[in-house]
Write a protein that holds these residues in place. Structure first.
Motif, PDB file in Angstrom:
ATOM      1  N   PRO A  34      25.266  -8.765 -35.791  1.00 48.79           N
ATOM      2  CA  PRO A  34      24.744  -7.850 -34.865  1.00 48.79           C
ATOM      3  C   PRO A  34      24.915  -6.480 -35.306  1.00 48.79           C
ATOM      4  CG  PRO A  34      26.904  -8.525 -33.864  1.00 48.79           C
ATOM      5  CD  PRO A  34      26.392  -9.501 -35.335  1.00 48.79           C
ATOM      6  N   THR A  35      23.821  -5.828 -35.244  1.00 49.05           N
ATOM      7  CA  THR A  35      23.863  -4.488 -35.714  1.00 49.05           C
ATOM      8  C   THR A  35      23.666  -3.505 -34.523  1.00 49.05           C
ATOM      9  OG1 THR A  35      21.511  -4.362 -36.058  1.00 49.05           O
ATOM     10  CG2 THR A  35      22.858  -4.924 -38.077  1.00 49.05           C
ATOM     11  N   ARG A  36      23.547  -3.897 -33.391  1.00 43.67           N
ATOM     12  CA  ARG A  36      23.423  -2.742 -32.189  1.00 43.67           C
ATOM     13  C   ARG A  36      23.625  -3.768 -30.811  1.00 43.67           C
ATOM     14  NH1 ARG A  36      19.397   2.039 -30.989  1.00 43.67           N
ATOM     15  NH2 ARG A  36      20.917   3.502 -29.474  1.00 43.67           N
ATOM     16  N   ASP A  37      24.457  -3.013 -30.063  1.00 40.55           N
ATOM     17  CA  ASP A  37      24.901  -3.702 -28.799  1.00 40.55           C
ATOM     18  C   ASP A  37      23.481  -3.723 -27.752  1.00 40.55           C
ATOM     19  OD1 ASP A  37      25.898  -4.008 -26.176  1.00 40.55           O
ATOM     20  OD2 ASP A  37      27.626  -2.995 -26.672  1.00 40.55           O
ATOM     21  N   VAL A  38      23.460  -4.729 -27.283  1.00 43.78           N
ATOM     22  CA  VAL A  38      22.092  -4.966 -26.407  1.00 43.78           C
ATOM     23  C   VAL A  38      22.303  -4.007 -25.281  1.00 43.78           C
ATOM     24  CG1 VAL A  38      23.005  -6.922 -25.043  1.00 43.78           C
ATOM     25  CG2 VAL A  38      20.324  -6.758 -25.654  1.00 43.78           C
ATOM     26  N   ARG A  39      23.595  -3.743 -24.800  1.00 44.64           N
ATOM     27  CA  ARG A  39      23.740  -2.742 -23.832  1.00 44.64           C
ATOM     28  C   ARG A  39      23.060  -1.515 -23.713  1.00 44.64           C
ATOM     29  NH1 ARG A  39      29.770  -2.578 -22.508  1.00 44.64           N
ATOM     30  NH2 ARG A  39      29.733  -2.271 -24.941  1.00 44.64           N
ATOM     31  N   ALA A  40      23.140  -0.962 -25.113  1.00 39.42           N
ATOM     32  CA  ALA A  40      22.692   0.294 -25.487  1.00 39.42           C
ATOM     33  C   ALA A  40      21.049   0.210 -25.036  1.00 39.42           C
ATOM     34  CB  ALA A  40      22.901   0.679 -26.928  1.00 39.42           C
ATOM     35  N   TYR A  41      20.275  -0.730 -25.647  1.00 42.39           N
ATOM     36  CA  TYR A  41      18.722  -0.738 -25.339  1.00 42.39           C
ATOM     37  C   TYR A  41      18.905  -0.862 -23.923  1.00 42.39           C
ATOM     38  CZ  TYR A  41      18.109  -1.951 -30.237  1.00 42.39           C
ATOM     39  OH  TYR A  41      17.920  -2.029 -31.481  1.00 42.39           O
ATOM     40  N   ALA A  42      19.444  -1.649 -23.011  1.00 43.53           N
ATOM     41  CA  ALA A  42      19.026  -1.607 -21.653  1.00 43.53           C
ATOM     42  C   ALA A  42      19.576  -0.030 -20.990  1.00 43.53           C
ATOM     43  CB  ALA A  42      20.190  -2.586 -21.028  1.00 43.53           C
ATOM     44  N   ALA A  43      20.628   0.560 -21.788  1.00 46.13           N
ATOM     45  CA  ALA A  43      21.064   1.746 -21.158  1.00 46.13           C
ATOM     46  C   ALA A  43      19.846   2.773 -21.161  1.00 46.13           C
ATOM     47  CB  ALA A  43      22.407   2.193 -21.874  1.00 46.13           C
TER      48      ALA A  43
END
Length: 403
Positions: free
Chosen positions: A362-371
């Motif tokens: 993984p290269t990015r936290d999916v929570r960041a996209y949702a945020a």
């Protein structure tokens, strides 16, 4: 121990509504917030294989890692990624810029790969499944959006969805229960609970909810005819609980509700993935297109996030499936979001690039996209997003996902 009104509505004593009036397979949660933006969060339970849904055929190692699964073809999207054939009905959304993906993404959950813990982390929006924070990130959103009122969210079914559980009250009832709401029955319930504030208020609210659902069933029937007649539905089979679920959600979102969340199961593909995954994708495509047609003029203000608890192994296993992994993919749709793109930094599939030698890194936290979606839709401050909604998340740069 004293019971609260909320305990009553969440407990087994809650009054129900007609089973014919609501979807049966999953809890559904809704919330009312100010404004015209609509947010739908769909939890894909079982760990969707992002490497099969959005195939990185441009990676030189992909075909060798998946000699059977990679042979299924798929529509080219951008010269590197291809779309699973079962999602072909969604191609017009991609072409219109209303469908996109984020690859090589995950929650902070690692290594144990338990469905239960992974889903708790996803719905709670936290990093640690054993932490103290046991409410859901959508519930925390409702608490911070200016103008949102308490008691605006509710769920259907006997099981509670963690994603919308918390301080903002959730009235909960069982759709399989039958409730005769003729005037005589209602008057009897009122008399039985007269003088008891707890039961009197709980009964009144449960009856009101049941009446609303029965009234909305008539509107849903009219919506069904509209959806069936729309050419966008093409060859989509308009039957099954997932269709009823999407129609019901679309009906609510055309009314007062602005946030909806529900789940779709069937993504745990340990064996014969080539047979099982297309069925789940067929259902997801049907749900997204039903929401697109059902929301009609509201589609341009709608954001849909399809999230799963973790990814799957990069190598197919001996039973032509995949096992629990780490990095995966997020699917997003809606006229409020900027689609036609695959977001994220691709880590590669060489042995050196894999997480723990077996999973997509993984290269990015999916929570960041949702945020960032919540930031764009509701103007939530970054400090609130990283401090309260998704504690500890590294927001990173704005991916420009909201138009």
């Amino acid at each position: 121990m004293a019971l609260s009104r909320r305990d009553m509505l969440l407990g087994g004593a809650a009054l129900g509504c007609s089973a014919a009036a609501s979807p049966l397979m999953t809890p559904v949660a809704f919330a009312d917030v100010p404004g015209d933006n609509r947010l739908v969060v769909i939890v894909l339970r079982g760990a969707m294989d992002g490497l099969d849904v959005l195939r990185p055929y441009g990676d030189p190692f992909y075909a060798g890692l998946r000699p059977t699964l990679a042979a299924g073809g798929g529509a080219d999207l951008d010269g590197f990624f291809g779309l699973h054939p079962a999602l072909a009905p969604l191609r017009p959304l991609w072409d219109a810029g209303d469908l996109g993906f984020a690859h090589a993404t995950s929650t902070p959950y690692r290594d144990v790969r338990s469905h239960f813990d992974g889903q708790d982390v996803l719905e709670a929006g936290v990093a640690d499944p054993k932490g103290d924070l046991r409410d859901g990130w959508l519930n925390r959103l409702v608490q911070v959006v200016p103008g949102a009122q308490s008691d605006t969210a509710y769920a259907i079914g006997r099981d509670r969805m963690l994603i919308l559980a918390g301080a903002a009250e959730v009235a909960h009832w069982a759709p399989e229960a039958q409730l005769d709401l003729n005037p005589r029955t209602r008057r009897l319930i009122e008399l039985v609970h007269d003088g008891d504030p707890l039961f009197e208020q709980a009964s009144a609210e449960a009856i009101e909810i049941a009446q609303q659902i029965d009234a909305e069933a008539e509107m849903t029937e009219a919506l069904e005819d509209q959806i069936a007649a729309d050419p966008m539905m093409g060859e989509i089979a308009l039957r099954g609980d997932h269709i009823r679920l999407a129609e019901f959600a679309a009906g609510r979102l055309r009314g007062a509700s602005r946030i909806a969340s529900f789940s779709l199961a069937g993504w745990d593909t340990h064996n014969r993935q080539g047979q099982h995954l297309p069925r789940a994708l067929d259902r997801l495509a049907a749900v997204l297109l039903t929401l697109r047609v059902g929301l009609a003029d509201h589609w341009d203000r709608t954001a849909i996030l399809c999230l799963t608890e973790f990814g799957r192994t990069v190598r197919e296993n001996g039973t032509l499936g995949t096992d629990h992994g780490t990095g995966g993919a997020m699917i997003y749709a809606g006229g409020a979001l900027r689609g036609g793109r695959v977001l994220g930094d691709w880590p590669g599939l060489s042995d050196f690039d894999l997480y723990d030698g077996r999973d997509l890194m993984p290269t990015r936290d999916v929570r960041a996209y949702a945020a960032w979606v919540l930031r764009g839709l509701y103007g939530v401050k970054p400090s609130t997003l990283a401090g309260m909604i998704f504690p500890g998340v590294d927001l990173g740069a704005d991916p420009g996902i909201v138009r």
